[in-house]
Design a protein around this motif. Structure first.
Motif, PDB file in Angstrom:
ATOM      1  N   LEU A 154      31.977 -55.515  -2.748  1.00 45.33           N
ATOM      2  CA  LEU A 154      33.163 -54.657  -2.862  1.00 45.33           C
ATOM      3  C   LEU A 154      34.207 -55.283  -3.777  1.00 45.33           C
ATOM      4  N   LEU A 155      34.429 -56.580  -3.615  1.00 45.27           N
ATOM      5  CA  LEU A 155      35.429 -57.261  -4.429  1.00 45.27           C
ATOM      6  C   LEU A 155      34.992 -57.343  -5.889  1.00 45.27           C
ATOM      7  N   ILE A 156      33.713 -57.623  -6.119  1.00 43.20           N
ATOM      8  CA  ILE A 156      33.213 -57.691  -7.488  1.00 43.20           C
ATOM      9  C   ILE A 156      33.281 -56.317  -8.153  1.00 43.20           C
ATOM     10  N   ALA A 157      32.858 -55.276  -7.418  1.00 43.10           N
ATOM     11  CA  ALA A 157      32.900 -53.914  -7.963  1.00 43.10           C
ATOM     12  C   ALA A 157      34.326 -53.488  -8.266  1.00 43.10           C
ATOM     13  N   SER A 158      35.250 -53.898  -7.398  1.00 45.77           N
ATOM     14  CA  SER A 158      36.660 -53.557  -7.609  1.00 45.77           C
ATOM     15  C   SER A 158      37.177 -54.170  -8.904  1.00 45.77           C
ATOM     16  N   ARG A 159      36.796 -55.424  -9.158  1.00 49.96           N
ATOM     17  CA  ARG A 159      37.243 -56.082 -10.379  1.00 49.96           C
ATOM     18  C   ARG A 159      36.599 -55.459 -11.617  1.00 49.96           C
ATOM     19  N   ILE A 160      35.345 -55.079 -11.499  1.00 44.43           N
ATOM     20  CA  ILE A 160      34.643 -54.525 -12.657  1.00 44.43           C
ATOM     21  C   ILE A 160      35.171 -53.141 -13.032  1.00 44.43           C
ATOM     22  N   LYS A 161      35.403 -52.298 -12.032  1.00 42.48           N
ATOM     23  CA  LYS A 161      35.840 -50.927 -12.336  1.00 42.48           C
ATOM     24  C   LYS A 161      37.320 -50.848 -12.701  1.00 42.48           C
ATOM     25  N   ASP A 162      38.099 -51.826 -12.254  1.00 42.47           N
ATOM     26  CA  ASP A 162      39.532 -51.830 -12.553  1.00 42.47           C
ATOM     27  C   ASP A 162      39.762 -52.631 -13.833  1.00 42.47           C
TER      28      ASP A 162
END
Length: 383
Positions: A275-283
């Motif tokens: 979740l944290l990695i995906a959040s950084r990638i999409k933002d």
């Protein structure tokens, strides 16, 4: 006549903050929008406007001992509303990284872990340690079955990890004592031990993360990573002690309560990390501002859990070609995670806990009565 204040900027500190993720520091023009919108900023410890001024001026010593630096959870709310794109949240994160480097023991390790060029060296150390205690190579013809104990016989790994934990605990303790002295010198007068209970309860629930309005994935992501990792640490400690005293033997049965609990915790931590990695990638904003210091801890932790799950799956499948190499990578990453905990973003949980407990954050602001009869809070004087 008012006394003069001599300001001696630390230009190297300004450069370090800007290089560590606070590259837009100089864009700030002190409108105070960041402090106004932050749900975590308090009357007694306002931020991040005050810290942005001090960082621009290079007032390193003030920032190193400012507990408000640790009240910030980098929600992103201030960064999203900043009219100048100064990214106050990222600047605060860069300052926290500098605090860790400043109080790290030994100090050179803080600089080493934050330097991407040192990564091969940092990984080479746990690899060398594990190779020194491994039974290598594994000879399939001599084995009655395939277990990880053939690579690392019982009685070798457990003392290693407990010794590393003791070493890391000593490094943390020495660093925290220096940090606490700095907090006391800056006026933080809260009794540490009585303040720990409410602070630990707050950290366990991640209540403050739930106040973030821009990046809502940070709350469940951080909570899952924290819960899963603490669960794995607890069950690993129990199994390690049980193995050392001879009352447990690994590998545990597939449906052993300890193994089931560990697997659940691993999945929880892995989902949180994703979740944290995906959040950084999409933002795009977070992706652009993310630094090596941010990614080092997150990626090491995510791969610790991933290789652990994969190792167990390969062992159950008796995949002889891959189970030992993957397990070796898994142990290397675990050792790296623990060895460098006092110098990576892992250290946030320790420094934040101490800062919150020592300042008794959440108490009512001190009221100061002036000769004129008017009153003002302590925050009014400090901001």
């Amino acid at each position: 006549m008012a006394s003069a204040l001599l300001v001696q900027p630390d230009t190297k500190f300004i450069h370090d903050v800007m290089q560590s993720g606070g590259g837009d520091l100089k864009k700030c023009y002190q409108c105070a929008t960041c402090t106004s919108v932050c749900e975590l900023s308090t009357e007694s410890r306002p931020f991040p406007r005050k810290q942005m001024i001090e960082a621009q001026w290079g007032l390193k010593e003030l920032l190193m001992a400012d507990p408000a630096v640790w009240l910030c959870h980098n929600c992103g709310d201030c960064t999203a509303t900043c009219p100048r794109d100064a990214r106050p949240g990222q600047v605060m994160g860069a300052i926290r990284g500098e605090v860790i480097k400043r109080f790290a023991f030994p100090r050179f390790m803080g600089t080493l872990v934050s330097n991407p060029k040192a990564l091969p060296l940092l990984l080479a150390l746990p690899v060398a340690i594990l190779l020194a205690i491994a039974v290598w190579p594994v000879h399939p013809g001599a084995l009655a079955g395939w277990e990880f104990a053939f690579m690392f016989p019982q009685g070798r790994l457990e003392p290693l990890f407990f010794s590393v934990s003791a070493l890391v605990g000593f490094a943390f303790a020495f660093s925290v004592v220096r940090f606490l002295w700095a907090l006391r010198a800056s006026g933080a007068d809260g009794p540490l031990l009585p303040g720990l209970v409410p602070v630990l309860a707050e950290i366990a629930t991640h209540r403050k993360f739930s106040k973030c309005t821009v990046d809502k994935d940070r709350y469940p992501g951080h909570l899952l990573v924290f819960s899963g990792f603490m669960g794995l640490a607890a069950v690993g400690t129990v199994i390690g002690i049980g193995t050392m005293v001879g009352v447990m033997h690994t590998p545990l049965a597939t449906f052993s309560p300890f193994k089931v609990f560990a697997n659940v915790c691993a999945l929880v931590a892995f989902v949180g990390a994703m979740l944290l990695i995906a959040s950084r990638i999409k933002d795009r904003e977070a992706r652009t501002a993310s630094t090596y210091f941010d990614w080092f801890f997150l990626l090491v932790l995510a791969n610790v859990v991933f290789t652990g799950i994969l190792s167990e799956a390969l062992r159950l499948a008796q995949n002889h070609a891959w189970m030992y190499p993957v397990y070796f990578v898994h142990l290397t990453l675990i050792l790296a995670l623990f060895l460098y905990a006092p110098y990576s973003k892992f250290a946030h949980i320790v420094y934040r806990t101490v800062a919150l407990a020592a300042t008794r954050e959440g108490r009512k602001p001190l009221i100061v009565t002036q000769d004129s009869g008017s009153t003002e809070t302590l925050a009014d004087n400090r901001s």
